[in-house]
Design a protein around this motif. Structure first.
Motif, short mmCIF file in Angstrom:
data_model
loop_
_atom_site.label_atom_id
_atom_site.label_comp_id
_atom_site.label_asym_id
_atom_site.label_seq_id
_atom_site.Cartn_x
_atom_site.Cartn_y
_atom_site.Cartn_z
N GLU A 1 0.81 -1.22 0.00
CA GLU A 1 0.00 0.00 0.00
C GLU A 1 0.85 1.27 0.00
OE1 GLU A 1 -3.48 2.09 2.74
OE2 GLU A 1 -3.11 -0.07 2.87
N ASN A 2 2.02 1.23 0.67
CA ASN A 2 2.84 2.45 0.71
C ASN A 2 3.33 2.82 -0.69
OD1 ASN A 2 4.61 0.10 0.84
ND2 ASN A 2 6.27 1.54 1.13
N VAL A 3 3.55 1.84 -1.56
CA VAL A 3 3.96 2.13 -2.93
C VAL A 3 2.81 2.78 -3.70
CG1 VAL A 3 4.75 1.12 -5.11
CG2 VAL A 3 5.67 0.29 -2.95
N ARG A 4 1.62 2.30 -3.50
CA ARG A 4 0.45 2.87 -4.17
C ARG A 4 0.23 4.32 -3.72
NH1 ARG A 4 -3.83 -2.22 -4.12
NH2 ARG A 4 -2.27 -3.87 -4.07
N GLU A 5 0.41 4.55 -2.42
CA GLU A 5 0.24 5.90 -1.90
C GLU A 5 1.27 6.84 -2.51
OE1 GLU A 5 -2.01 8.34 0.80
OE2 GLU A 5 -2.11 6.16 0.79
N THR A 6 2.53 6.40 -2.57
CA THR A 6 3.59 7.24 -3.15
C THR A 6 3.33 7.49 -4.62
OG1 THR A 6 5.18 6.29 -1.58
CG2 THR A 6 6.07 7.44 -3.48
N ALA A 7 2.90 6.47 -5.35
CA ALA A 7 2.61 6.64 -6.77
C ALA A 7 1.47 7.64 -6.98
CB ALA A 7 2.24 5.30 -7.39
N ALA B 1 10.63 2.96 -2.94
CA ALA B 1 10.29 2.19 -1.74
C ALA B 1 11.18 0.98 -1.54
CB ALA B 1 8.83 1.75 -1.81
N GLY B 2 12.10 0.73 -2.48
CA GLY B 2 12.98 -0.42 -2.34
C GLY B 2 12.33 -1.74 -2.71
N THR B 3 11.20 -1.70 -3.43
CA THR B 3 10.55 -2.92 -3.92
C THR B 3 10.39 -2.80 -5.43
OG1 THR B 3 8.37 -1.94 -3.48
CG2 THR B 3 9.31 -3.37 -1.78
N PRO C 1 19.85 4.16 -8.44
CA PRO C 1 19.86 3.00 -9.34
C PRO C 1 19.39 1.76 -8.59
CG PRO C 1 21.90 4.25 -9.55
CD PRO C 1 21.16 4.84 -8.39
N ALA C 2 18.67 0.90 -9.28
CA ALA C 2 18.12 -0.30 -8.65
C ALA C 2 19.24 -1.20 -8.15
CB ALA C 2 17.24 -1.05 -9.63
N ASP C 3 19.10 -1.70 -6.94
CA ASP C 3 20.08 -2.60 -6.35
C ASP C 3 19.69 -4.04 -6.69
OD1 ASP C 3 21.91 -3.96 -4.87
OD2 ASP C 3 21.37 -3.08 -2.94
N PRO C 4 20.61 -4.82 -7.27
CA PRO C 4 20.27 -6.22 -7.61
C PRO C 4 19.79 -7.01 -6.40
CG PRO C 4 22.34 -5.58 -8.65
CD PRO C 4 21.96 -4.46 -7.73
N GLU C 5 20.31 -6.70 -5.21
CA GLU C 5 19.91 -7.46 -4.02
C GLU C 5 18.44 -7.28 -3.68
OE1 GLU C 5 22.27 -7.26 -0.54
OE2 GLU C 5 24.18 -7.26 -1.61
N SER C 6 17.83 -6.18 -4.11
CA SER C 6 16.42 -5.95 -3.79
C SER C 6 15.50 -6.91 -4.55
CB SER C 6 16.03 -4.50 -4.11
OG SER C 6 16.22 -4.22 -5.49
N TYR C 7 16.00 -7.51 -5.65
CA TYR C 7 15.20 -8.47 -6.40
C TYR C 7 15.35 -9.89 -5.87
CZ TYR C 7 14.81 -4.85 -10.03
OH TYR C 7 14.54 -3.70 -10.71
N VAL C 8 16.42 -10.15 -5.14
CA VAL C 8 16.75 -11.52 -4.73
C VAL C 8 15.65 -12.15 -3.87
CG1 VAL C 8 18.35 -12.92 -3.37
CG2 VAL C 8 19.23 -11.24 -4.99
#
Length: 321
Positions: free
Chosen positions: A152-158, A191-193, A228-235
């Motif tokens: 929900e926090n991503v939707r709110e920010t968007a 949001a780091g996701t 820049p997107a961090d590869p670890e956030s996808y792991v």
């Protein structure tokens, strides 16, 4: 005359309870200051202890809160405002069920009346083109976020990003869907996701080229600070989708850390690096997973996985030596 009783209060007890003083009220006996004792539901004199009123009604809530966040969470005076709705959730809706308060069906005449009221209520909620634009865009953001499993926090920010773009008149010449998709992509990265462009484009009504062009324009015009997107956030997401162990996730993170120190990640797609690290870590921990499985989860080609996982293993061997 109402019966009154006397209760003795020591100074220590009064300091512990810290009763609230009643405004512009005096004790009828000694003229002292009256205070409200919420613990005993009484109004008493702070000087002589005369109980002026007892069995008072407590008009406060039955719950306790120790900070403002807990107070807002427990309050039951209505739904909280939200940026995810064009009217911030302040307007009312007329339910679609054609039933009265007792669950009985309405007559034909009453149903027609309620339908007219719903129509006019909807018109009042979106009074101008800007509100109609906002309603459509926020609906798109909610639909895409649900399809992508974003919190929900991503939707709110968007929603906030889209409102800023609308207020600064950035929409002329661009589609509502394009700006809404760009706002969601930017919010997910903030949001780091993060989600990859391919994943975003798969649930959007615009193609990838329009998405990337609109995204760069929105970020530049609104001065959004997006790392820049961090590869670890996808792991973690890849590990969860493939049902792999925690040990595999730790090895994947270790491989990415070694690659970062060796400079292997520079200029490479973060999604490709994350997928390759998961595949390489699965091999090292004897987990049964194929390149095709990882490719489907990460939405990248098997060729990319093969190229990247070899580079990750070489970087790890170099660090070990």
């Amino acid at each position: 005359m109402t019966d009154t009783t006397i209760r003795t209060y020591s100074g220590e007890t009064q300091r512990e309870q810290e009763p609230r003083a009643s405004e512009d009220e005096q004790c009828p006996e000694c003229g002292g200051r009256l205070v409200s004792d919420s613990e005993h539901a009484e109004t008493v004199c702070s000087e002589c202890g005369l109980v002026v009123e007892e069995d008072e009604i407590d008009r406060g809530p039955e719950w306790r809160a120790f900070d403002s966040a807990e107070k807002d969470k427990k309050s039951r005076v209505g739904a909280p405002t939200t940026k995810m709705m064009h009217d911030q959730g302040l307007s009312t809706n007329i339910g679609w069920q054609d039933k009265d308060a007792y669950g009985r069906s309405l007559s034909s005449r009453q149903r027609q009346k309620m339908q007219r009221l719903r129509t006019w209520n909807e018109r009042f909620r979106t009074r101008d083109s800007k509100e109609r634009n906002l309603k459509q865009a926020l609906g798109e953001i909610d639909r895409m976020a649900s399809a992508l499993g974003l919190p929900e926090n991503v939707r709110e920010t968007a929603s906030v990003i889209y409102r800023r773009a609308l207020d600064e008149d950035l929409l002329p010449g661009r589609s509502i869907e394009g700006v809404a998709t760009s706002a969601l992509y930017a919010a997910a990265r903030q949001a780091g996701t993060p989600r990859s462009l391919d994943e975003i484009a798969a649930v959007s009504r615009v193609d990838r080229m329009e998405l990337t062009r609109t995204y760069r324009y929105i970020v530049r015009q609104l001065n959004l600070e997006i790392k820049p997107a961090d590869p670890e956030s996808y792991v973690p997401r890849f590990i969860s989708d493939l049902d792999l162990s925690d040990e595999t996730e730790r090895r994947a993170r270790s491989l990415l850390e070694s690659a970062r120190k060796q400079g292997v990640h520079s200029g490479k797609s973060p999604v490709g690096l994350a997928a390759a690290s998961v595949y390489a870590a699965a091999l090292l921990t004897n987990e049964k997973v194929t390149q095709n499985d990882v490719s489907e989860v990460a939405s990248i080609s098997e060729v990319t996985i093969r190229n990247r996982y070899k580079e990750l293993l070489e970087a790890s061997d170099t660090m070990t030596v």
